[in-house]
Design an enzyme around this catalytic site. Structure first.
Site, mmCIF file in Angstrom:
data_model
loop_
_atom_site.group_PDB
_atom_site.id
_atom_site.type_symbol
_atom_site.label_atom_id
_atom_site.label_comp_id
_atom_site.label_asym_id
_atom_site.label_seq_id
_atom_site.Cartn_x
_atom_site.Cartn_y
_atom_site.Cartn_z
ATOM 1 N N ASP A 17 33.715 55.749 36.813
ATOM 2 C CA ASP A 17 34.392 57.049 36.956
ATOM 3 C C ASP A 17 33.744 58.145 36.114
ATOM 4 O OD1 ASP A 17 36.313 55.705 38.558
ATOM 5 O OD2 ASP A 17 37.294 55.028 36.721
ATOM 6 N N LYS A 20 29.644 60.072 39.079
ATOM 7 C CA LYS A 20 28.345 59.807 39.723
ATOM 8 C C LYS A 20 28.241 60.483 41.090
ATOM 9 C CE LYS A 20 29.238 55.425 39.168
ATOM 10 N NZ LYS A 20 30.300 55.382 38.161
ATOM 11 N N GLY A 44 34.856 54.552 43.927
ATOM 12 C CA GLY A 44 35.428 55.739 44.555
ATOM 13 C C GLY A 44 34.648 56.940 44.059
ATOM 14 N N HIS A 45 33.665 57.371 44.830
ATOM 15 C CA HIS A 45 32.816 58.485 44.389
ATOM 16 C C HIS A 45 33.341 59.784 45.013
ATOM 17 C CE1 HIS A 45 29.296 55.564 43.376
ATOM 18 N NE2 HIS A 45 30.352 55.418 42.604
ATOM 19 N N GLN A 234 30.494 51.742 39.646
ATOM 20 C CA GLN A 234 31.144 51.304 38.401
ATOM 21 C C GLN A 234 30.318 51.797 37.199
ATOM 22 O OE1 GLN A 234 30.875 48.452 40.956
ATOM 23 N NE2 GLN A 234 32.578 49.634 41.729
HETATM 24 P P1 IMP Z 1 37.123 44.713 40.654
HETATM 25 O O1 IMP Z 1 35.669 44.984 40.644
HETATM 26 O O2 IMP Z 1 37.860 45.514 41.683
HETATM 27 O O3 IMP Z 1 37.479 43.267 40.721
HETATM 28 O O4 IMP Z 1 37.719 45.210 39.248
HETATM 29 C C1 IMP Z 1 37.300 44.661 38.006
HETATM 30 C C2 IMP Z 1 37.469 45.679 36.887
HETATM 31 O O5 IMP Z 1 36.569 46.756 37.102
HETATM 32 C C3 IMP Z 1 38.873 46.310 36.844
HETATM 33 O O6 IMP Z 1 39.185 46.607 35.495
HETATM 34 C C4 IMP Z 1 38.703 47.605 37.617
HETATM 35 O O7 IMP Z 1 39.631 48.586 37.252
HETATM 36 C C5 IMP Z 1 37.283 47.988 37.232
HETATM 37 N N1 IMP Z 1 36.604 48.767 38.273
HETATM 38 C C6 IMP Z 1 36.094 48.315 39.426
HETATM 39 N N2 IMP Z 1 35.514 49.314 40.109
HETATM 40 C C7 IMP Z 1 35.661 50.411 39.377
HETATM 41 C C8 IMP Z 1 35.238 51.765 39.549
HETATM 42 O O8 IMP Z 1 34.583 52.141 40.522
HETATM 43 N N3 IMP Z 1 35.575 52.630 38.544
HETATM 44 C C9 IMP Z 1 36.242 52.222 37.435
HETATM 45 N N4 IMP Z 1 36.628 50.972 37.237
HETATM 46 C C10 IMP Z 1 36.354 50.073 38.192
#
Ligand code: IMP
Length: 447
Positions: A17, A20, A44-45, A234
């Site tokens: 977040d 990007k 989520g971009h 991420q």
């Molecule tokens: P997962 O990848 O959805 O399984 O999530 C694993 C961890 O990464 C969790 O703490 C999510 O909140 C975090 N996470 C996954 N994708 C994002 C992102 O795009 N932005 C921020 N945090 C993320």
């Protein structure tokens, strides 16, 4: 020796977040190709232009620029339903889409039953849950590594229905052993059967899009002199190897991930643009040394609209963590820094910055010594805020002295220049430092 054309990489240096999407969107006019290399719809971009807001989950952020080739690399995991919804939102005519979006056949599919497993695993973990976005990312990557997954290319094979059923049945067996009741599951408002139907419709649409081998497509484009930008999702502190394990995502979010997720040799990596917010946020569980539990955290959340763009969850907010930033710079080989959301700090009379940590009475200034550990006390330096709006600021050089001092402190700590400062969500609110390396890179014709 002739110089080879190299891909630049743009990625997040914190817990995701970092903004990007906006920065890729701003840089895209200088690139022929934008390529996603890992992650999936957990991302989520957000892009804002012409008073419109778009959130991209799997599709690269270059999609709005005509002529830009958007690649979804082999390292990405695909949910056909979510991509199909994204395509509807974009309203790009089909024939333009077939010239601008290219998906690697090696990319793995997220099955509806991967999402079932994500929910079942998180349910089972109780208080220890990771706070996953529940998009099926972990289970899909698990099957990839276990060599039991299904790739996009498999979907065109005759035996796909049987393979799909066998994997789904396996997932159901696992979910029932975790005492998870499938009737509790809601996937984008649908029950499992409803979602599965929509998923197969999305899969047909995905199959109609141009299929590529990303390693060939991207390397050939580079050979022909195209400028390529690899877009990370991420952030570094969520990396499966170097993040705060187990509170991480299931892919390599770092520069090396661009090599794996696109088929690029390390020698083909050019500049690495590292994006960080002027403060820190984290969604989901896991250690966050500089988290602010007082009113200042609420100010950051409100001013920065810190609510997840994929899940809507409020983000945890806190102060900039310099040792963590320095660690991310090292792991990624960051050559240029980009600071976003500087404007969120505008009203604060003072700002805290973490310069080291205290744990068990010992002072440490290396993030790797505390990564993944709870009960870490940050040691802060307090600096005076600039207490003014940035709306009238038209160039980097015109930024208020307090903010320029803040930037210098970050540069001295990390040893890398800050070349861009973003002062708001719109494309226009992006200030490039005069004569900076990024500007030189963007205007050079060849690597
Ligand atoms: P997962 O990848 O959805 O399984 O999530 C694993 C961890 O990464 C969790 O703490 C999510 O909140 C975090 N996470 C996954 N994708 C994002 C992102 O795009 N932005 C921020 N945090 C993320």
């Amino acid at each position: 020796m002739t110089s080879i054309n190299k891909a630049d990489v743009l990625l997040g240096l914190q817990w995701g977040d970092e903004g990007k999407g906006k920065i890729v969107d701003v840089l895209t006019p200088h690139y022929k190709m934008v390529a996603r290399f890992q992650g999936g719809p957990n991302a989520g971009h957000t892009l804002v232009f012409e008073d419109k807001k778009f959130i991209l989950h799997t599709i690269p952020s270059g999609i709005f620029h005509k002529g830009c080739l958007n690649v979804v690399g082999n390292g990405v995991v695909l949910d056909p339903f979510i991509i199909s919804k994204e395509l509807d939102q974009l309203k790009i005519p089909q024939e333009q889409l077939s010239e601008s979006l290219f998906i690697c056949g090696k990319a793995h599919l997220i099955l509806p039953s991967h999402r079932l497993l994500d929910a079942a695993f998180e349910h089972r973990k109780g208080k220890l849950k990771i706070g996953s976005t529940l998009k099926g990312i972990g289970p899909a990557y698990t099957d990839k590594v276990a060599r039991t997954g299904l790739r996009l290319a498999d979907a065109s094979m005759e035996d796909f229905p049987e393979k799909y059923k066998a994997l789904k049945d396996e997932h159901f067996r696992l979910a029932s052993s975790l005492d998870y009741n499938i009737d509790d599951l809601r996937l984008d408002g649908m029950d499992f059967a409803g979602y599965e139907k929509a998923w197969f419709e999305g899969l047909e649409r995905l199959k109609s899009l141009p299929r590529i081998k990303s390693e060939v497509f991207v390397n050939e484009a580079l050979d022909k002199g195209a400028r390529v930008l690899a877009e990370g999702a991420q952030g570094t502190l969520l990396d499966i190897d170097f993040g705060s394990y187990p509170y991480v995502t299931s892919s390599n979010t770092i520069t090396a991930g661009a090599c794996i997720g696109l088929g690029l040799a390390p020698s083909r990596i050019g500049e690495v643009f590292g994006i960080f917010k002027a403060y820190c946020t984290r969604v989901g569980s896991g250690p966050f040394p500089t988290e602010s539990h007082d009113a200042k955290g609420d100010i950051l959340r409100d001013m920065g609209h810190e609510y997840g763009s994929t899940t809507g969850r409020p983000r945890r907010c806190g102060w900039l963590d310099l040792p963590a930033l320095k660690y991310a710079v090292m792991i990624n080989g960051v050559s240029r820094l980009i600071m976003t959301k500087a404007d969120v700090l505008n009203t604060l009379p003072w700002i805290r910055v973490c310069t080291s940590y205290e744990i068990d009475g010992k002072q440490l200034d290396v993030y790797s010594s505390i990564s993944g550990r709870e009960n870490v006390k940050p040691v802060y330096r307090e600096i005076k805020g600039w207490e003014r709006s940035l709306e009238d600021v038209e160039s980097f050089e015109q930024l208020p002295a307090g903010l320029l001092d803040y930037i210098v402190m970050i540069e001295e700590y990390t040893g890398v220049p800050v070349d861009i400062v973003s002062t708001g969500p719109d494309r226009k609110q992006t200030l490039f430092r005069r004569g900076s390396g990024i500007l030189r890179r963007l205007t050079a014709s060849y690597a």
